[in-house]
Design an enzyme around this catalytic site. Structure first.
Site, mmCIF file in Angstrom:
data_model
loop_
_atom_site.group_PDB
_atom_site.id
_atom_site.type_symbol
_atom_site.label_atom_id
_atom_site.label_comp_id
_atom_site.label_asym_id
_atom_site.label_seq_id
_atom_site.Cartn_x
_atom_site.Cartn_y
_atom_site.Cartn_z
ATOM 1 N N LYS C 76 -33.994 28.083 66.600
ATOM 2 C CA LYS C 76 -33.374 27.140 67.536
ATOM 3 C C LYS C 76 -32.791 27.951 68.693
ATOM 4 O O LYS C 76 -32.215 29.025 68.475
ATOM 5 C CB LYS C 76 -32.276 26.355 66.812
ATOM 6 C CG LYS C 76 -31.617 25.251 67.639
ATOM 7 C CD LYS C 76 -30.602 24.464 66.804
ATOM 8 C CE LYS C 76 -29.960 23.333 67.607
ATOM 9 N NZ LYS C 76 -29.010 22.543 66.798
ATOM 10 N N SER C 151 -29.459 17.483 66.864
ATOM 11 C CA SER C 151 -29.852 18.275 68.014
ATOM 12 C C SER C 151 -30.974 19.271 67.737
ATOM 13 O O SER C 151 -31.600 19.751 68.680
ATOM 14 C CB SER C 151 -28.635 19.041 68.528
ATOM 15 O OG SER C 151 -28.219 20.004 67.573
ATOM 16 N N SER C 175 -27.053 17.664 62.768
ATOM 17 C CA SER C 175 -28.131 18.149 63.641
ATOM 18 C C SER C 175 -29.282 18.850 62.940
ATOM 19 O O SER C 175 -30.294 19.157 63.578
ATOM 20 C CB SER C 175 -27.550 19.096 64.698
ATOM 21 O OG SER C 175 -26.900 18.345 65.693
#
Lengths: 96, 485, 484
Positions: C76, C151, C175
């Site tokens: 990420k 997210s 997330s």
């Protein structure tokens, strides 16, 4: 809960955020909604409750030994900076 | 109007803690490095980095707390003080707010007239120092050096207990002495290791309520503090007597103009939005840690002074002077140790007298003295064993200070050894009496005061080397006509 | 090759059926082909990946290396990666090359993992649909007109589309779990303090925790184990040995007590989702678990609590982005205030600004007690509720998200509706608990997630329960059409 345009600008100034006229309606609309939404917390009975700042109980701060472990790398770090001169970060003149 | 005003002063002293590394990172804290060479990722507030607390910083704060009889908090909490400023990389300063590590201590100060006064210490908390803005030569820009960012600070906050600039200075000097005794701060005011903000207000005598205060920022010499406070007090009284009101504000002292002026008014009131720092956990201090630190506490200034009075028979004033700095106290004690406690007063007089004057002249600290404690002790030993007189000793001291030679070498080379041979002294006395028949006649006719004249002549002829006690003795006999003439 | 699990790739490399370079090239090829439609990656580090793969092959050739040597994954873009663009999906960091590795990145590097690139996400991890990214929204491979959740939406889309075999994520309010649910993946957020936050760009420091999105529980156990552990650079990291999570995957579940969270089955939960979750509970019963209904009365306050605590921390955490030392800096500032306000005003997107302002407000003089302290107290009540529940049961089970993946743009204009996507996931963050999501069925072709929550440091038990479920079901093996 309502916020005037000036309230929104005051918060933005405290947070150092420039708000464009186009952004204003969205913020004036959503910020009061969010604050109203979170106000449901006031109904909770919290008279004898300690505020919880960390998710794990009973932990304490670990202490590191006083040793110098870092070496100079300012040239590398300053590659990310917009304005540098004589190894100093530049900002518009600070007046006191 | 004719009102009597009372000044009320509280001080916030910032002492940089003398650690090797920063409070939350492993960067060096040495003063004077090239810009930003000691500012690493944590100090720069880079995305993703986290603070880890330096153990030594905690130990030093506890040490200070114990030295001022304060409560050392078993649990203290770091908070974030949020504001934007170029010398503050993260946009917040990590400090302690609601739960500081040191709470409620006190310190006794001695005023010029010898009176003693206790000043309350509200709290002392740990925080990180900010960087520095440099304003020259960047065409409308300031340069930011973040080497100082993250240097550990102990902020020592007093109660508003001081009533004059002199008291404020006495308190600040006392703290200055203490942190150096404790070896937690080098006390270097030029380098900013020890600095202070003063909260000053005035009120009518007898009035209970405190007046509106102004904060004077960044005072970094004892002289400026006194002048800045005196100026500020006069300004506040002028304003009030002129029918005005004091605005609570932050002011800056300008030593060149000897005045304080308001800092450019912030465009908004400060709202620091303190909250507990989620990156740091509560600092828990065990009793065993406190006990360990207590065991390392050095003798403190008051204890040292009391010991000098008791063991060395010094006056309280002398003892206070000699214990005001740890280094001076150590020097004095080294001289006494070499000389014997019986001669402590002699050692005290020399350390406070000739040595102190010479250091002042050359702008030196005692650690840089041209004459070490052993050297001074060797000189004083020659007074004690009557090799030289106190007067000659001053000459020897000056020579030692100038060229670094030992007392004995100078005494030998210059032939300053005291004359104690009675025959030699008598010979000089005879010469002097023979050369001054008129004075002899007058003396014998009853002008006793001329005795001093004869002593002076004998000392002069002997080059100051004749033993004064023997001169007195022999001269008296000869002038009265005893012995051969 | 791209349908293999991490464990499968690892076995293949070890058995020399293929090399790390071959696997890496295969995934890089898929990224090149399939990513443009998905927008799952912000940066692809092809050259570095191939170099790491070649190095891994040498290690393997020398008969050395561990279970992750030569296995490619994606990070990420919230994790700092030395010498590589690290954007947090923000214009603010669109020029930021990190000079250091996050601890998670370093640990995985040391384990021989190959990094394919950096995945898209909601800007600074603030969002539940991956629509707040400055690099544009990520599409859900199950339906390109829908969101992948957020997210960690880029990580989820990449793994679901089999253009990366696994990815790291972070979870502040759901997330990792919510995007895992919306893309039929296994996602785990461990106990707060289990994974170092050093180098993970902070959103809300007391809630953020790194974790993984994988194809199954076994892969999650493998990857999580390698990135967990004490870090002296993170004061909140816990100094506790990391067990071998793969060793306990096959323990029988007979006799464990599973709590059904009453508050998770109220209004707002789609009936179709509820019915799949109830089916999953039956599977656990068949596996020998005892089901008990438990109630956490304060849990319904978790979303408002979160939307005080997280913005408050974020408003302070993001103050460092001021245009001076790194990141976006506005052109020709006329003074200091202008430099600050325009750099931040132009560098941050709308949702980030909204949360900074909310947080600034709740911390400001006169409001701190009513909002911030109150929220901290309710947080304690919620945490106490969980503690009471875990005195009765081993695990809590419920839905991960109230609905399946929604249409792009459906909720962007209404922050409250968007925030309520995380209604079931936020509680675990507030209490610092480990929690995971595993696929438990499909509604009209869209995945549904089952959430498991455990007491502190019960990751092994969670992974064991997830693995046992996955031995009984096939949901986690489904691949979206066009990506098989």
């Amino acid at each position: 809960m309502s916020l005037t345009r000036d309230d929104v600008l005051d918060i933005a100034r405290l947070a150092r955020l420039a708000i464009t006229p186009a952004e204003m309606p969205g913020l004036s609309d959503s910020l009061p909604k969010i604050l109203t939404f979170v106000e449901q917390l006031s109904a909770a009975q919290t008279a004898d409750v300690e505020p919880m700042a960390h998710p794990l109980d009973g932990q304490s701060q670990r202490l590191r030994s006083d040793t110098v472990s870092e070496t100079d790398a300012h040239e590398r770090y300053q590659q990310n900076a917009a304005r540098v001169e004589a190894s100093l970060y530049l900002v518009p003149k600070v007046i006191e | 109007m004719n009102m009597e005003w009372e000044t009320v002063i509280g001080l916030e002293i910032h002492a940089q803690l003398a650690t090797r590394s920063k409070i939350f990172s492993g960067s060096a804290t040495a003063y004077g490095a090239e810009p930003n060479t000691q500012a690493n990722l944590v100090d720069l507030g880079y995305p993703g980095v986290l603070p880890v607390l330096n153990r030594e910083v905690v130990r030093m704060a506890v040490k200070f707390g114990l030295a001022v009889g304060a409560t050392v908090a078993k649990r203290s909490v770091f908070a974030r003080k949020n504001y934007f400023y170029p010398d503050l990389p993260k946009g917040y300063q990590i400090s302690q707010y609601e739960l500081p590590i040191v709470q409620l201590g006190k310190l006794e100060i001695v005023l010029d007239d010898g009176a003693r006064k206790t000043v309350g210490i509200t709290r002392a908390h740990l925080e990180e120092d900010a960087g520095k803005s440099l304003h020259e030569n960047f065409q409308g820009y300031s340069g930011i050096d973040l080497n100082r960012a993250g240097t550990p600070l102990l902020e020592i906050v007093s109660e508003p207990d001081m009533r004059s600039a002199k008291e404020a200075v006495a308190y600040m000097k006392r703290i200055h002495t203490l942190v150096r005794y404790l070896e937690i701060c080098d006390g270097n005011m030029q380098e900013g290791s020890f600095r202070c903000d003063a909260n000053v207000s005035v009120r009518q005598k007898g009035q209970e309520k405190l007046g509106t205060r102004c904060e004077i920022k960044n005072l970094n010499s004892f002289r400026f503090i006194e002048k800045a406070i005196n100026h500020e007090v006069a300004r506040q009284i002028d304003v009030i007597e002129g029918g005005g009101k004091i605005r609570q504000e932050t002011r800056l002292y300008d030593p060149d103009k000897d005045e304080t002026r308001p800092l450019r008014s912030k465009e908004e009131a400060n709202d620091y939005r303190y909250f507990p720092d989620p990156d740091l956990l509560p600092v828990i201090i065990e009793q065993s840690f406190i006990d360990q630190v207590r065991a390392t506490l050095p003798e403190l200034p008051d204890q040292k002074a009391a010991r000098f009075v008791e063991q060395h028979g010094l006056s309280p004033y002398d003892a206070g002077t000699l214990s005001a700095s740890r280094e001076v106290g150590d020097y004095y004690e080294a001289v006494v140790a070499a000389l014997g406690a019986a001669h402590a007063k002699l050692a005290a007089n020399w350390v406070m007298g000739d040595l102190s004057a010479s250091l002042n002249n050359d702008g030196l600290e005692i650690s840089g003295s041209r004459i070490g404690a052993a050297g001074l002790a060797a000189l004083l030993a020659r007074i004690v064993d009557e090799t030289i007189s106190g007067k000659i000793a001053k000459e020897v001291f000056e020579a030692m200070w100038a060229d670094g030679q030992s007392a004995d070498a100078i005494i030998e080379a210059r032939g300053l050894k005291q004359i104690t041979d009675a025959g030699a002294i008598e010979k000089v006395i005879d010469e002097v009496i023979a050369a001054n028949p008129k004075q002899l006649a007058d003396y014998r006719a009853g002008r006793d005061k001329l005795f001093g004249f004869f002593v002076g002549q004998v000392m002069k002829v002997s080059g100051g080397k004749a033993n004064p006690a023997q001169v007195n003795d022999l001269l008296k006999k000869k002038l009265q006509g005893q012995g051969s003439l | 090759m791209h349908t293999l699990t991490l464990a499968g790739i690892s076995a293949g490399i070890k058995a020399r059926r293929f090399s790390s370079v071959e696997v890496t090239q295969h995934f890089l090829g898929r990224i090149e082909r399939l990513n443009p439609a998905l927008n799952a990656f912000i940066t692809v580090t092809a050259d570095q990946a191939l170099a790491q793969a070649a190095a891994a092959d040498q290690v393997v050739a020398a008969g050395k290396g561990g279970p992750l040597t030569g296995v490619p994954i994606a990070h990420k873009d919230i994790f700092c990666t030395d010498g590589v663009l690290t954007t947090c999906a923000s214009k603010m960091l669109s020029n930021f090359v990190s000079p250091y590795d996050a601890t998670v990145v370093r640990k995985l590097k040391e384990a021989g993992v190959v990094m394919l690139g950096k995945t898209n996400m909601d800007e600074f991890a603030m969002g539940s649909s991956n629509e707040t990214s400055w690099y544009g929204p990520v599409k859900n491979p199950w339906d390109l007109s829908r969101v992948p959740g957020g997210s960690s939406g880029g990580s989820a889309a990449a793994v679901a589309a089999r253009i990366a075999p696994a990815a790291t994520g972070t979870d502040t309010g759901g997330s990792i779990r919510q995007p895992a649910a919306l893309t039929a993946l296994t996602g785990i957020k461990p106990t707060y303090g289990r994974v170092s936050r050093y180098g993970m760009i902070a959103y809300a420091s007391s809630l953020d925790q790194g974790g993984v999105l994988t194809l199954n529980a076994e892969d999650a156990a493998l990857l999580l184990g390698a990135m967990s552990g004490f870090d002296e650079r993170d004061s909140t990291s816990v100094d506790l040995a990391v067990p071998d999570y793969t060793a306990t995957l096959n323990q029988p579940l007979k006799g464990i007590k599973v709590g059904i969270l009453k508050e998770f089955f109220g209004k707002g939960l789609e009936a179709t989702t509820e019915s799949l979750v109830r089916d999953a509970l039956e599977v656990y019963e068949r596996l020998g678990a005892t089901l008990v209904e438990v109630s956490l009365p304060n849990l319904p306050l978790s979303v408002p609590t979160y939307y005080v605590v997280a913005p408050a921390e974020c408003s302070s955490n993001l103050s460092r982005f001021d245009g001076v030392r790194f990141g976006y800096s506005c052109a020709e500032p006329k003074d200091l205030l202008d430099l600050y306000t325009r750099s931040r005003g132009e560098g941050f997107g709308a949702e980030v600004k909204r949360r900074i302002m909310t947080g600034t407000y709740v911390l400001s003089a006169g409001y701190y007690d009513a909002y911030y302290i109150k929220a901290q107290k309710v947080r304690q009540l919620i945490s106490d509720d969980f503690k009471r529940a875990f005195a009765q049961v081993d695990l809590l089970v419920g839905p991960t998200a109230p609905t399946t993946a929604f249409e792009l743009g459906a909720k962007v204009d209404d922050p409250i509706t968007m925030y309520l996507n995380d209604i079931y996931t936020i509680g675990a963050n507030l209490a610092g608990l480990p929690a995971m999501s595993i696929p438990c069925g499909f509604v009209e072709g869209l995945p549904v997630g089952l959430q498991l929550i455990g007491p502190h440091f019960a990751e092994a038990k969670l992974l064991n329960a997830a693995h046992q479920y996955q031995q009984q079901t096939e949901w986690h093996r489904r691949i979206p059409a066009g990506y098989a």
